[in-house]
Design an enzyme around this catalytic site. Structure first.
Site, PDB file in Angstrom:
ATOM      1  N   ARG A  66       0.823  -1.215   0.000  1.00  0.00           N
ATOM      2  CA  ARG A  66       0.000   0.000   0.000  1.00  0.00           C
ATOM      3  C   ARG A  66       0.857   1.266   0.000  1.00  0.00           C
ATOM      4  O   ARG A  66       0.496   2.280  -0.600  1.00  0.00           O
ATOM      5  CB  ARG A  66      -0.922  -0.014   1.224  1.00  0.00           C
ATOM      6  N   HIS A  70       0.349   4.454  -2.397  1.00  0.00           N
ATOM      7  CA  HIS A  70       0.116   5.813  -1.897  1.00  0.00           C
ATOM      8  C   HIS A  70       1.255   6.767  -2.251  1.00  0.00           C
ATOM      9  O   HIS A  70       1.049   7.972  -2.335  1.00  0.00           O
ATOM     10  CB  HIS A  70      -0.142   5.784  -0.391  1.00  0.00           C
ATOM     11  N   ASP A  71       2.452   6.233  -2.450  1.00  0.00           N
ATOM     12  CA  ASP A  71       3.552   7.081  -2.922  1.00  0.00           C
ATOM     13  C   ASP A  71       3.275   7.492  -4.370  1.00  0.00           C
ATOM     14  O   ASP A  71       3.300   8.673  -4.707  1.00  0.00           O
ATOM     15  CB  ASP A  71       4.896   6.331  -2.815  1.00  0.00           C
ATOM     16  N   GLY A  76       3.486  11.384  -7.949  1.00  0.00           N
ATOM     17  CA  GLY A  76       4.309  10.353  -8.588  1.00  0.00           C
ATOM     18  C   GLY A  76       5.112   9.548  -7.591  1.00  0.00           C
ATOM     19  O   GLY A  76       5.155   9.866  -6.400  1.00  0.00           O
ATOM     20  N   ASP A  78       7.860   9.157  -5.890  1.00  0.00           N
ATOM     21  CA  ASP A  78       9.024   9.994  -5.579  1.00  0.00           C
ATOM     22  C   ASP A  78       9.390   9.958  -4.102  1.00  0.00           C
ATOM     23  O   ASP A  78      10.128  10.832  -3.621  1.00  0.00           O
ATOM     24  CB  ASP A  78       8.754  11.445  -6.009  1.00  0.00           C
ATOM     25  N   ASN A  99      -3.587   8.425   5.162  1.00  0.00           N
ATOM     26  CA  ASN A  99      -2.337   7.773   5.562  1.00  0.00           C
ATOM     27  C   ASN A  99      -2.167   7.627   7.075  1.00  0.00           C
ATOM     28  O   ASN A  99      -1.437   6.745   7.523  1.00  0.00           O
ATOM     29  CB  ASN A  99      -1.140   8.541   5.006  1.00  0.00           C
ATOM     30  N   PRO A 167      -7.972   7.466  -3.839  1.00  0.00           N
ATOM     31  CA  PRO A 167      -9.393   7.131  -3.783  1.00  0.00           C
ATOM     32  C   PRO A 167      -9.839   6.811  -2.359  1.00  0.00           C
ATOM     33  O   PRO A 167      -9.242   5.957  -1.703  1.00  0.00           O
ATOM     34  CB  PRO A 167      -9.501   5.888  -4.671  1.00  0.00           C
ATOM     35  N   HIS A 197      -6.295  -5.991  -2.055  1.00  0.00           N
ATOM     36  CA  HIS A 197      -7.094  -6.058  -0.821  1.00  0.00           C
ATOM     37  C   HIS A 197      -7.326  -7.497  -0.352  1.00  0.00           C
ATOM     38  O   HIS A 197      -8.129  -7.734   0.533  1.00  0.00           O
ATOM     39  CB  HIS A 197      -8.428  -5.324  -1.012  1.00  0.00           C
ATOM     40  N   ASP A 254      -9.368  -9.828   3.970  1.00  0.00           N
ATOM     41  CA  ASP A 254      -9.685 -11.191   3.538  1.00  0.00           C
ATOM     42  C   ASP A 254      -9.535 -12.065   4.786  1.00  0.00           C
ATOM     43  O   ASP A 254      -8.441 -12.535   5.100  1.00  0.00           O
ATOM     44  CB  ASP A 254      -8.704 -11.631   2.439  1.00  0.00           C
TER      45      ASP A 254
HETATM   46  C1  HEM Z   1      -9.277   1.116  -5.920  1.00  0.00           C
HETATM   47  C2  HEM Z   1      -9.233   2.037  -4.980  1.00  0.00           C
HETATM   48  C3  HEM Z   1      -8.770   1.771  -3.580  1.00  0.00           C
HETATM   49  C4  HEM Z   1      -9.399   2.160  -2.447  1.00  0.00           C
HETATM   50  C5  HEM Z   1     -10.701   2.959  -2.363  1.00  0.00           C
HETATM   51  C6  HEM Z   1      -8.633   1.675  -1.345  1.00  0.00           C
HETATM   52  C7  HEM Z   1      -8.941   1.893  -0.009  1.00  0.00           C
HETATM   53  C8  HEM Z   1      -8.286   1.306   1.048  1.00  0.00           C
HETATM   54  C9  HEM Z   1      -8.625   1.496   2.425  1.00  0.00           C
HETATM   55  C10 HEM Z   1      -9.733   2.424   2.941  1.00  0.00           C
HETATM   56  C11 HEM Z   1      -7.811   0.707   3.169  1.00  0.00           C
HETATM   57  C12 HEM Z   1      -7.818   0.557   4.688  1.00  0.00           C
HETATM   58  C13 HEM Z   1      -7.244   1.779   5.352  1.00  0.00           C
HETATM   59  C14 HEM Z   1      -7.504   1.720   6.832  1.00  0.00           C
HETATM   60  O1  HEM Z   1      -6.811   0.991   7.562  1.00  0.00           O
HETATM   61  O2  HEM Z   1      -8.448   2.370   7.273  1.00  0.00           O
HETATM   62  C15 HEM Z   1      -6.944   0.020   2.266  1.00  0.00           C
HETATM   63  C16 HEM Z   1      -5.987  -0.894   2.649  1.00  0.00           C
HETATM   64  C17 HEM Z   1      -5.102  -1.479   1.769  1.00  0.00           C
HETATM   65  N1  HEM Z   1      -4.992  -1.201   0.431  1.00  0.00           N
HETATM   66 FE1  HEM Z   1      -6.288  -0.155  -0.702  1.00  0.00          FE
HETATM   67  N2  HEM Z   1      -7.550   1.004  -1.822  1.00  0.00           N
HETATM   68  C18 HEM Z   1      -7.586   1.041  -3.184  1.00  0.00           C
HETATM   69  C19 HEM Z   1      -6.637   0.516  -4.031  1.00  0.00           C
HETATM   70  C20 HEM Z   1      -5.496  -0.137  -3.634  1.00  0.00           C
HETATM   71  C21 HEM Z   1      -4.384  -0.461  -4.487  1.00  0.00           C
HETATM   72  C22 HEM Z   1      -4.267  -0.052  -5.953  1.00  0.00           C
HETATM   73  C23 HEM Z   1      -3.481  -1.138  -3.724  1.00  0.00           C
HETATM   74  C24 HEM Z   1      -2.141  -1.690  -4.102  1.00  0.00           C
HETATM   75  C25 HEM Z   1      -1.827  -2.105  -5.291  1.00  0.00           C
HETATM   76  C26 HEM Z   1      -4.052  -1.245  -2.403  1.00  0.00           C
HETATM   77  C27 HEM Z   1      -3.477  -1.928  -1.362  1.00  0.00           C
HETATM   78  C28 HEM Z   1      -3.974  -1.959  -0.076  1.00  0.00           C
HETATM   79  C29 HEM Z   1      -3.429  -2.806   0.972  1.00  0.00           C
HETATM   80  C30 HEM Z   1      -2.335  -3.843   0.812  1.00  0.00           C
HETATM   81  C31 HEM Z   1      -4.126  -2.488   2.131  1.00  0.00           C
HETATM   82  C32 HEM Z   1      -3.890  -3.074   3.529  1.00  0.00           C
HETATM   83  C33 HEM Z   1      -2.847  -2.215   4.223  1.00  0.00           C
HETATM   84  C34 HEM Z   1      -2.358  -2.747   5.560  1.00  0.00           C
HETATM   85  O3  HEM Z   1      -2.721  -3.855   5.962  1.00  0.00           O
HETATM   86  O4  HEM Z   1      -1.572  -2.028   6.189  1.00  0.00           O
HETATM   87  N3  HEM Z   1      -5.250  -0.599  -2.373  1.00  0.00           N
HETATM   88  N4  HEM Z   1      -7.235   0.403   0.985  1.00  0.00           N
END
Ligand code: HEM
Ligand SMILES: *[C@@H]1O[C@H](CO)[C@@H](O)[C@H](O)[C@H]1NC(C)=O
Ligand SMILES: *[C@@H]1O[C@H](CO)[C@@H](O)[C@H](O)[C@H]1NC(C)=O
Ligand SMILES: *[C@@H]1O[C@H](CO)[C@@H](O)[C@H](O)[C@H]1NC(C)=O
Ligand SMILES: *[C@@H]1O[C@H](CO)[C@@H](O)[C@H](O)[C@H]1NC(C)=O
Ligand SMILES: *[C@@H]1O[C@H](CO)[C@@H](O)[C@H](O)[C@H]1NC(C)=O
Ligand SMILES: *[C@@H]1O[C@H](CO)[C@@H](O)[C@H](O)[C@H]1NC(C)=O
Ligand SMILES: *[C@@H]1O[C@H](CO)[C@@H](O)[C@H](O)[C@H]1NC(C)=O
Length: 362
Positions: A66, A70-71, A76, A78, A99, A167, A197, A254
Site C-alpha cells: 500500500r 500511496h507514494d 508520482g 518519488d 495515511n 481514492p 485487498h 480477507d
Molecule cells: C481502488 C481504490 C482503492 C481504495 C478505495 C482503497 C482503499 C483502502 C482502504 C480504505 C484501506 C484501509 C485503510 C484503513 O486501515 O483504514 C486500504 C488498505 C489497503 N490497500 Fe487499498 N484502496 C484502493 C486501491 C489499492 C491499491 C491499488 C493497492 C495496491 C496495489 C491497495 C493496497 C492496499 C493494501 C495492501 C491495504 C492493507 C494495508 C495494511 O494492511 O496495512 N489498495 N485500501
C-alpha cells in the site's frame, strides 16, 4: 566546484525547471538493473530488510504494498509519502487522513535505507526502495516475482492536500475510474490492482458507516447495499457505533487468508464480503464485474496482470536523471546546499559541502 552559493542555487533551480519542461520522451527512462554497477547488492539488502520485518509481523507486507500505491498516486513515485516534515511548512502526506494512522512500513524502509547507505552511500533513492519493498512483499505473500525498473529520484515536496488524488473507500465506480484515469491507469488496471485487498487490514473508520447509522440517536444498525447481513453483524460487533478516525480497532480484509496474496478478493465480492463501499462498486459496474468474475475464475491470470500493473503503477510521474535527488534520510529532504550540489554534479555525493555552510571545500 568552487561556484558561489548563489550560482549553485540558480543552477539547481534551472535544473529543476528543465526537469519539468523536458518532454517525457527526452527524459531518462527507468531501467531494470539500474544499480547493477553503482550498488550491486541494493535489491538484496532491501529484500533482507523486508524478509526480517515479515518474519516478525507478516502484516507488514500489506503495509509495504500500500505504501508504494500511496507514494505513486501522490506527486508520482518519488518517496514523498515518507517525508515527516513539509519543507514548506504545514502537514505532510504522511499526516493526512488517508495515511494517518493506517499507513505502515516506514520503519522497514528506514532499515533498508540504513543497509544500502552503509553499503553504497547516497546512491539508492527512497522511491526505488519503496518499489523494491512492495515487489518483495508480493513475492513473500504471493510467490509472484517480477523485475522492478529503477532509477526513480526522490521529491522535495510533501503536502497533505495532495492526498486528494487517493481514492477514498466511499468512491463510486465512476470516482474510481476517474481517479485512476488521472494517473493514466485503465479500468482493468484498477480492478487488477484492487486485488491487493486480499492482504492486510483496515481500521473500523473506513467501513463503519456501512454497518452503523452514526447520525441516528441512538446509532442504528444498518446493512449497506451489497453487504452480507451476517458479515455486517460481525463488523458491527467489532466496531463500536462511536468509531472515529482514531479508533484503534482493525479487521482483516480477507478474513480467511489475510497474509496470502491469492484471488480471494474477487471471490469475496459476490458473497457480499467486500469490506468497503468502493470494493462493492466493482460488482455494480458491468465492465468491472466481468473482470472480477474472470479473476475469481483464474488466479494465474490475475497474478500475471497484477505484476504487470504494479510495474505500470511504479512508472507514474517519476523523476529521473538529474531531476529530484537521492535523499540521504528517507524522512527528510536533503539540506538545500547539498541538494544544489547533487543536482549540479548529477551525482549523489554531498561531500563537497559537508559542513552545510553552503561553501564547497575545493
Ligand atoms: C481502488 C481504490 C482503492 C481504495 C478505495 C482503497 C482503499 C483502502 C482502504 C480504505 C484501506 C484501509 C485503510 C484503513 O486501515 O483504514 C486500504 C488498505 C489497503 N490497500 Fe487499498 N484502496 C484502493 C486501491 C489499492 C491499491 C491499488 C493497492 C495496491 C496495489 C491497495 C493496497 C492496499 C493494501 C495492501 C491495504 C492493507 C494495508 C495494511 O494492511 O496495512 N489498495 N485500501
Ligand atoms: C499545499 O497545497 C495547497 C493546495 O494546493 C496550497 O494552498 C498550499 O500552499 C500548499 N502548502 C505548502 C506548504 O506547500
Ligand atoms: C465522486 O463523484 C461524485 C459525483 O460525481 C463527486 O461529487 C465527488 O466529488 C467524487 N469524489 C471523488 C473522491 O472523486
Ligand atoms: C498521462 O499521459 C499523458 C499523455 O502521454 C501525459 O501528458 C500525462 O502527463 C500522463 N499523466 C500521468 C499522471 O502520468
Ligand atoms: C440515519 O438516521 C437518520 C436520522 O434518523 C436518517 O435521517 C437517515 O436516513 C439514516 N440514514 C441511513 C443510511 O439509514
Ligand atoms: C464509545 O462507546 C463505548 C461503548 O460502546 C464507550 O465505552 C466509549 O467510551 C465510547 N467512546 C467515545 C469516544 O465516546
Ligand atoms: C488462466 O490464465 C492463464 C494465464 O493467462 C492461462 O494460461 C490459462 O489458460 C487460464 N486458465 C483457464 C482455465 O482459462
Ligand atoms: C532521519 O530523520 C528523522 C527526522 O528528522 C530522524 O528522526 C532520524 O533519526 C533520521 N535518521 C537517521 C538514520 O539519521
Amino acid at each position: 566546484m568552487g561556484m558561489a552559493r548563489q550560482d549553485r542555487l540558480v543552477a539547481a533551480m534551472l535544473a529543476l525547471a528543465v526537469c519539468l519542461l523536458l518532454p517525457v520522451a527526452a527524459r531518462a527512462q527507468l531501467r531494470v538493473g539500474f544499480y547493477d554497477t553503482t550498488c550491486p547488492n541494493a535489491e538484496a539488502l532491501v529484500r533482507q530488510a523486508v524478509a526480517a520485518a515479515f518474519a516478525k509481523d507478516a502484516g507488514i507486507a500489506a503495509g509495504l504494498i500500500r505504501l508504494h500505491f500511496h507514494d505513486c498516486f501522490v506527486r508520482g513515485c518519488d518517496g514523498s509519502v515518507l517525508l515527516s516534515v513539509n519543507p514548506g511548512g504545514g502537514q505532510t502526506e504522511r499526516d493526512a487522513a488517508p495515511n494517518n494512522p493506517s499507513l505502515r512500513g516506514f520503519d522497514v524502509i528506514d532499515a533498508a535505507k540504513a543497509a544500502v547507505e552503509s553499503s553504497c552511500p547516497g546512491t539508492v533513492s527512497c522511491a526505488d526502495i519503496v518499489a523494491f519493498a512492495a515487489r518483495d512483499s508480493i513475492g513473500l505473500t504471493g510467490s509472484v516475482s517480477y523485475q522492478v525498473p529503477a532509477g526513480r529520484r526522490d521529491g522535495r515536496v510533501s503536502n497533505a492536500s495532495d492526498t486528494i488524488d487517493l481514492p477514498p473507500p466511499t468512491s463510486t465506480a465512476k470516482n474510481l475510474t476517474d481517479l485512476f484515469a488521472a494517473k493514466n491507469l485503465s479500468v482493468e488496471d484498477m480492478v487488477v490492482l484492487s486485488g491487493a485487498h486480499t492482504v492486510g487490514r483496515s481500521f473500523c473508520n473506513s467501513f463503519v458507516k456501512r454497518v452503523w447509522n452514526q447520525s441516528a440517536t441512538p446509532p442504528a444498525a444498518i446493512v449497506d447495499a451489497g453487504l452480507s447481513a451476517s458479515y455486517a453483524a460481525l463488523l458491527r460487533a467489532l466496531c463500536p457505533s462511536n468509531t472515529t478516525q482514531t479508533t484503534p480497532i482493525t479487521t482483516a480484509m480477507d478474513p480467511g487468508t489475510p497474509n496470502v496474496l491469492d484471488n480471494n478478493y474477487y471471490k469475496l465480492l459476490p458473497r457480499g464480503m467486500g469490506l468497503f463501499f468502493s470494493d462493492n462498486q466493482l460488482r455494480v459496474d458491468t465492465q468491472m464485474a466481468a473482470l472480477v468474475a474472470a479473476f475469481a475464475a483464474n488466479e494465474t491470470l490475475w497474478k500475471e496482470k497484477f505484476a504487470a500493473a504494479m510495474v505500470k503503477m511504479g512508472r507514474i510521474q517519476v523523476q529521473t536523471g538529474t531531476c529530484g535527488e537521492v535523499r540521504l534520510n528517507c524522512s527528510v529532504v536533503n539540506p538545500t546546499s547539498s541538494a544544489a550540489t547533487i543536482e549540479l554534479l548529477g551525482s549523489s555525493a554531498p561531500a563537497a559541502d559537508e559542513d552545510g555552510n553552503g561553501i564547497a571545500a575545493s
